[in-house]
Design a protein around this motif. Sequence first.
Motif, mmCIF file in Angstrom:
data_model
loop_
_atom_site.group_PDB
_atom_site.id
_atom_site.type_symbol
_atom_site.label_atom_id
_atom_site.label_comp_id
_atom_site.label_asym_id
_atom_site.label_seq_id
_atom_site.Cartn_x
_atom_site.Cartn_y
_atom_site.Cartn_z
ATOM 1 N N LEU A 127 0.854 -1.186 0.000
ATOM 2 C CA LEU A 127 0.000 0.000 0.000
ATOM 3 C C LEU A 127 0.887 1.231 0.000
ATOM 4 O O LEU A 127 1.642 1.470 0.957
ATOM 5 N N ASN A 128 0.818 1.993 -1.075
ATOM 6 C CA ASN A 128 1.664 3.173 -1.232
ATOM 7 C C ASN A 128 0.924 4.425 -0.771
ATOM 8 O O ASN A 128 -0.191 4.704 -1.222
ATOM 9 N N ILE A 129 1.565 5.175 0.114
ATOM 10 C CA ILE A 129 1.018 6.446 0.593
ATOM 11 C C ILE A 129 2.027 7.540 0.286
ATOM 12 O O ILE A 129 3.237 7.362 0.531
ATOM 13 N N GLY A 130 1.574 8.650 -0.260
ATOM 14 C CA GLY A 130 2.478 9.735 -0.619
ATOM 15 C C GLY A 130 1.977 11.079 -0.102
ATOM 16 O O GLY A 130 0.769 11.332 -0.078
ATOM 17 N N LEU A 131 2.921 11.915 0.333
ATOM 18 C CA LEU A 131 2.566 13.258 0.796
ATOM 19 C C LEU A 131 3.570 14.242 0.214
ATOM 20 O O LEU A 131 4.790 14.043 0.333
ATOM 21 N N GLU A 132 3.047 15.291 -0.431
ATOM 22 C CA GLU A 132 3.919 16.316 -0.994
ATOM 23 C C GLU A 132 3.183 17.649 -1.034
ATOM 24 O O GLU A 132 1.959 17.693 -0.967
ATOM 25 N N ASN A 133 3.959 18.707 -1.126
ATOM 26 C CA ASN A 133 3.395 20.049 -1.257
ATOM 27 C C ASN A 133 3.559 20.531 -2.687
ATOM 28 O O ASN A 133 4.572 20.248 -3.335
ATOM 29 N N LYS A 134 2.542 21.264 -3.167
ATOM 30 C CA LYS A 134 2.571 21.768 -4.532
ATOM 31 C C LYS A 134 2.279 23.261 -4.545
ATOM 32 O O LYS A 134 1.753 23.816 -3.574
ATOM 33 N N TYR A 135 2.586 23.861 -5.670
ATOM 34 C CA TYR A 135 2.240 25.263 -5.930
ATOM 35 C C TYR A 135 2.737 26.179 -4.802
ATOM 36 O O TYR A 135 1.971 26.855 -4.115
ATOM 37 N N SER A 136 4.059 26.119 -4.622
ATOM 38 C CA SER A 136 4.717 26.951 -3.602
ATOM 39 C C SER A 136 4.156 26.704 -2.207
ATOM 40 O O SER A 136 3.920 27.628 -1.418
ATOM 41 N N ASN A 137 3.931 25.417 -1.919
ATOM 42 C CA ASN A 137 3.462 24.981 -0.593
ATOM 43 C C ASN A 137 2.065 25.481 -0.240
ATOM 44 O O ASN A 137 1.677 25.503 0.943
ATOM 45 N N THR A 138 1.269 25.848 -1.242
ATOM 46 C CA THR A 138 -0.100 26.298 -0.972
ATOM 47 C C THR A 138 -1.093 25.140 -0.975
ATOM 48 O O THR A 138 -2.212 25.278 -0.468
ATOM 49 N N VAL A 139 -0.701 24.001 -1.541
ATOM 50 C CA VAL A 139 -1.584 22.835 -1.613
ATOM 51 C C VAL A 139 -0.828 21.615 -1.110
ATOM 52 O O VAL A 139 0.304 21.356 -1.524
ATOM 53 N N ARG A 140 -1.443 20.879 -0.188
ATOM 54 C CA ARG A 140 -0.857 19.624 0.307
ATOM 55 C C ARG A 140 -1.547 18.460 -0.402
ATOM 56 O O ARG A 140 -2.784 18.385 -0.398
ATOM 57 N N CYS A 141 -0.763 17.602 -0.998
ATOM 58 C CA CYS A 141 -1.296 16.517 -1.824
ATOM 59 C C CYS A 141 -1.054 15.177 -1.132
ATOM 60 O O CYS A 141 0.087 14.771 -0.914
ATOM 61 N N LEU A 142 -2.143 14.481 -0.802
ATOM 62 C CA LEU A 142 -2.082 13.155 -0.181
ATOM 63 C C LEU A 142 -2.600 12.127 -1.174
ATOM 64 O O LEU A 142 -3.692 12.271 -1.722
ATOM 65 N N SER A 143 -1.820 11.064 -1.397
ATOM 66 C CA SER A 143 -2.222 10.013 -2.339
ATOM 67 C C SER A 143 -2.062 8.657 -1.671
ATOM 68 O O SER A 143 -1.211 8.475 -0.792
ATOM 69 N N PHE A 144 -2.867 7.679 -2.112
ATOM 70 C CA PHE A 144 -2.756 6.319 -1.585
ATOM 71 C C PHE A 144 -3.351 5.342 -2.597
ATOM 72 O O PHE A 144 -4.313 5.659 -3.303
ATOM 73 N N SER A 145 -2.753 4.140 -2.677
ATOM 74 C CA SER A 145 -3.194 3.134 -3.657
ATOM 75 C C SER A 145 -2.625 1.777 -3.283
ATOM 76 O O SER A 145 -1.713 1.664 -2.451
#
Length: 218
Positions: free
Chosen positions: A109-127
Amino acid sequence: MRHRRKRDIIIELTSLLDVIMIMIFMVMAENSKLISEKQSALEAAQTELAENNAALGELKNEADSLSAELAEALGKLNEGNAEELLEKLQAAESRLDAYKYMDDIVIVLNIGLENKYSNTVRCLSFSNSAETGGTRNVFEARSTEELTEAINRMRVFLSEYTMQAANDKSGSTIAYMVFSYDTRTVFQDDYAAVDLALNELEHKANSGNVRYRLNPLN
Protein backbone atom coordinates in the motif's frame (compact mmCIF):
# COMPACT_ATOMS: atom_id res chain seq x y z
CA MET A 1 -75.81 -1.95 -101.16
CA ARG A 2 -72.20 -2.52 -102.22
CA HIS A 3 -71.00 0.75 -100.69
CA ARG A 4 -72.63 -0.17 -97.38
CA ARG A 5 -70.91 -3.57 -97.27
CA LYS A 6 -67.43 -2.10 -97.86
CA ARG A 7 -67.98 0.44 -95.15
CA ASP A 8 -69.12 -2.23 -92.74
CA ILE A 9 -66.08 -4.34 -93.59
CA ILE A 10 -63.74 -1.36 -93.04
CA ILE A 11 -65.33 -0.64 -89.65
CA GLU A 12 -64.95 -4.26 -88.60
CA LEU A 13 -61.26 -4.35 -89.71
CA THR A 14 -60.55 -1.14 -87.85
CA SER A 15 -61.99 -2.54 -84.63
CA LEU A 16 -60.02 -5.74 -85.09
CA LEU A 17 -56.78 -3.77 -85.65
CA ASP A 18 -57.42 -1.81 -82.45
CA VAL A 19 -57.80 -5.04 -80.51
CA ILE A 20 -54.63 -6.48 -82.05
CA MET A 21 -52.64 -3.30 -81.28
CA ILE A 22 -53.84 -3.36 -77.66
CA MET A 23 -52.76 -7.01 -77.37
CA ILE A 24 -49.35 -6.21 -78.85
CA PHE A 25 -48.81 -3.35 -76.38
CA MET A 26 -49.81 -5.61 -73.50
CA VAL A 27 -47.36 -8.30 -74.61
CA MET A 28 -44.59 -5.74 -75.06
CA ALA A 29 -45.22 -4.29 -71.58
CA GLU A 30 -45.17 -7.74 -70.00
CA ASN A 31 -41.96 -8.64 -71.83
CA SER A 32 -40.38 -5.39 -70.70
CA LYS A 33 -41.30 -6.16 -67.10
CA LEU A 34 -39.87 -9.68 -67.36
CA ILE A 35 -36.65 -8.38 -68.93
CA SER A 36 -36.27 -5.81 -66.12
CA GLU A 37 -36.78 -8.48 -63.44
CA LYS A 38 -34.28 -10.81 -65.11
CA GLN A 39 -31.76 -7.96 -65.37
CA SER A 40 -32.13 -7.16 -61.68
CA ALA A 41 -31.71 -10.84 -60.76
CA LEU A 42 -28.60 -11.04 -62.96
CA GLU A 43 -27.05 -7.97 -61.33
CA ALA A 44 -27.75 -9.35 -57.84
CA ALA A 45 -26.14 -12.67 -58.78
CA GLN A 46 -23.07 -10.89 -60.17
CA THR A 47 -22.74 -8.82 -56.94
CA GLU A 48 -23.02 -11.94 -54.76
CA LEU A 49 -20.43 -13.72 -56.89
CA ALA A 50 -18.01 -10.78 -56.56
CA GLU A 51 -18.46 -10.76 -52.76
CA ASN A 52 -17.87 -14.52 -52.56
CA ASN A 53 -14.71 -14.18 -54.63
CA ALA A 54 -13.45 -11.43 -52.31
CA ALA A 55 -14.14 -13.58 -49.24
CA LEU A 56 -12.33 -16.52 -50.79
CA GLY A 57 -9.38 -14.25 -51.50
CA GLU A 58 -9.21 -13.15 -47.86
CA LEU A 59 -9.39 -16.75 -46.65
CA LYS A 60 -6.56 -17.69 -48.99
CA ASN A 61 -4.41 -14.83 -47.69
CA GLU A 62 -5.05 -15.88 -44.08
CA ALA A 63 -4.21 -19.50 -44.91
CA ASP A 64 -0.97 -18.42 -46.59
CA SER A 65 -0.05 -16.29 -43.57
CA LEU A 66 -0.72 -19.12 -41.12
CA SER A 67 1.30 -21.51 -43.24
CA ALA A 68 4.23 -19.09 -43.23
CA GLU A 69 4.05 -18.68 -39.43
CA LEU A 70 3.90 -22.44 -38.94
CA ALA A 71 6.88 -22.97 -41.22
CA GLU A 72 8.86 -20.33 -39.29
CA ALA A 73 7.99 -21.90 -35.94
CA LEU A 74 8.98 -25.35 -37.15
CA GLY A 75 12.23 -23.94 -38.52
CA LYS A 76 13.12 -22.41 -35.15
CA LEU A 77 12.24 -25.65 -33.40
CA ASN A 78 14.45 -27.66 -35.76
CA GLU A 79 17.35 -25.27 -35.26
CA GLY A 80 17.35 -25.65 -31.48
CA ASN A 81 17.08 -28.35 -28.91
CA ALA A 82 13.46 -29.28 -28.32
CA GLU A 83 14.08 -30.36 -24.74
CA GLU A 84 15.91 -27.10 -23.96
CA LEU A 85 13.05 -25.08 -25.38
CA LEU A 86 10.55 -26.98 -23.25
CA GLU A 87 12.66 -26.44 -20.12
CA LYS A 88 12.83 -22.69 -20.79
CA LEU A 89 9.08 -22.58 -21.29
CA GLN A 90 8.44 -24.44 -18.04
CA ALA A 91 10.83 -22.13 -16.16
CA ALA A 92 9.07 -19.06 -17.51
CA GLU A 93 5.69 -20.47 -16.47
CA SER A 94 7.04 -21.20 -12.99
CA ARG A 95 8.30 -17.62 -12.61
CA LEU A 96 4.95 -16.29 -13.77
CA ASP A 97 3.12 -18.44 -11.22
CA ALA A 98 5.50 -17.20 -8.52
CA TYR A 99 4.84 -13.57 -9.40
CA LYS A 100 1.10 -14.16 -9.32
CA TYR A 101 1.45 -15.90 -5.96
CA MET A 102 3.46 -12.98 -4.56
CA ASP A 103 0.74 -10.57 -5.68
CA ASP A 104 -1.79 -12.67 -3.80
CA ILE A 105 0.08 -12.85 -0.48
CA VAL A 106 1.99 -9.52 -0.38
CA ILE A 107 -0.08 -6.33 -0.38
CA VAL A 108 1.92 -3.14 -0.91
CA LEU A 109 0.00 0.00 0.00
CA ASN A 110 1.66 3.17 -1.23
CA ILE A 111 1.02 6.45 0.59
CA GLY A 112 2.48 9.74 -0.62
CA LEU A 113 2.57 13.26 0.80
CA GLU A 114 3.92 16.32 -0.99
CA ASN A 115 3.39 20.05 -1.26
CA LYS A 116 2.57 21.77 -4.53
CA TYR A 117 2.24 25.26 -5.93
CA SER A 118 4.72 26.95 -3.60
CA ASN A 119 3.46 24.98 -0.59
CA THR A 120 -0.10 26.30 -0.97
CA VAL A 121 -1.58 22.84 -1.61
CA ARG A 122 -0.86 19.62 0.31
CA CYS A 123 -1.30 16.52 -1.82
CA LEU A 124 -2.08 13.16 -0.18
CA SER A 125 -2.22 10.01 -2.34
CA PHE A 126 -2.76 6.32 -1.58
CA SER A 127 -3.19 3.13 -3.66
CA ASN A 128 -2.66 -0.62 -3.81
CA SER A 129 0.33 -1.28 -6.08
CA ALA A 130 -0.96 -4.74 -7.11
CA GLU A 131 -4.18 -3.33 -8.58
CA THR A 132 -2.88 -2.32 -12.01
CA GLY A 133 -6.37 -1.51 -13.21
CA GLY A 134 -7.26 0.41 -10.08
CA THR A 135 -7.13 4.14 -9.58
CA ARG A 136 -4.63 6.10 -7.51
CA ASN A 137 -6.51 8.14 -4.96
CA VAL A 138 -5.22 11.72 -4.89
CA PHE A 139 -6.57 14.50 -2.67
CA GLU A 140 -5.40 18.12 -2.81
CA ALA A 141 -5.95 19.92 0.47
CA ARG A 142 -5.83 23.71 0.82
CA SER A 143 -6.57 23.75 4.52
CA THR A 144 -6.01 21.65 7.63
CA GLU A 145 -9.67 20.61 7.58
CA GLU A 146 -9.42 19.31 4.01
CA LEU A 147 -6.24 17.40 4.86
CA THR A 148 -7.97 15.81 7.87
CA GLU A 149 -10.82 14.67 5.62
CA ALA A 150 -8.32 13.20 3.14
CA ILE A 151 -6.57 11.32 5.97
CA ASN A 152 -9.90 9.86 7.10
CA ARG A 153 -10.57 8.64 3.56
CA MET A 154 -7.10 7.09 3.56
CA ARG A 155 -7.89 5.24 6.78
CA VAL A 156 -11.02 3.68 5.28
CA PHE A 157 -9.18 2.64 2.11
CA LEU A 158 -6.17 1.11 3.87
CA SER A 159 -8.11 -0.64 6.62
CA GLU A 160 -9.77 -2.93 4.06
CA TYR A 161 -6.37 -4.41 3.18
CA THR A 162 -4.77 -4.31 6.63
CA MET A 163 -7.70 -6.21 8.15
CA GLN A 164 -7.55 -8.72 5.29
CA ALA A 165 -3.94 -9.49 6.25
CA ALA A 166 -4.69 -9.46 9.97
CA ASN A 167 -7.62 -11.88 9.60
CA ASP A 168 -5.70 -14.38 7.47
CA LYS A 169 -5.56 -17.39 9.76
CA SER A 170 -2.78 -18.99 7.73
CA GLY A 171 -0.56 -15.96 8.31
CA SER A 172 0.60 -15.98 4.69
CA THR A 173 -0.86 -12.58 3.67
CA ILE A 174 1.30 -9.58 4.52
CA ALA A 175 0.31 -5.93 4.08
CA TYR A 176 3.05 -3.29 3.83
CA MET A 177 2.13 0.38 4.25
CA VAL A 178 4.91 2.42 2.65
CA PHE A 179 4.78 6.15 3.43
CA SER A 180 6.82 8.26 0.98
CA TYR A 181 7.20 11.98 1.65
CA ASP A 182 9.44 14.86 0.61
CA THR A 183 11.33 15.91 3.72
CA ARG A 184 12.23 19.28 2.18
CA THR A 185 8.74 20.56 1.46
CA VAL A 186 6.05 18.88 3.59
CA PHE A 187 4.95 20.57 6.79
CA GLN A 188 5.90 18.83 10.03
CA ASP A 189 2.33 18.87 11.31
CA ASP A 190 1.03 17.29 8.07
CA TYR A 191 3.67 14.56 8.22
CA ALA A 192 2.87 13.89 11.87
CA ALA A 193 -0.87 13.57 11.15
CA VAL A 194 -0.37 11.01 8.37
CA ASP A 195 2.27 9.14 10.38
CA LEU A 196 -0.08 8.92 13.38
CA ALA A 197 -2.91 7.51 11.23
CA LEU A 198 -0.66 4.82 9.76
CA ASN A 199 0.75 3.85 13.15
CA GLU A 200 -2.79 3.51 14.49
CA LEU A 201 -3.75 1.22 11.59
CA GLU A 202 -0.72 -0.98 12.29
CA HIS A 203 -1.52 -1.19 15.99
CA LYS A 204 -5.23 -1.77 15.36
CA ALA A 205 -4.45 -4.78 13.20
CA ASN A 206 -2.39 -6.13 16.11
CA SER A 207 -0.68 -8.59 13.77
CA GLY A 208 2.83 -9.10 12.49
CA ASN A 209 1.28 -9.39 9.04
CA VAL A 210 0.61 -5.62 8.92
CA ARG A 211 3.81 -3.58 8.71
CA TYR A 212 4.41 0.14 8.39
CA ARG A 213 7.51 1.52 6.69
CA LEU A 214 8.79 5.06 6.08
CA ASN A 215 10.33 6.10 2.78
CA PRO A 216 11.68 9.67 3.10
CA LEU A 217 12.53 11.32 -0.20
CA ASN A 218 15.51 13.69 -0.07
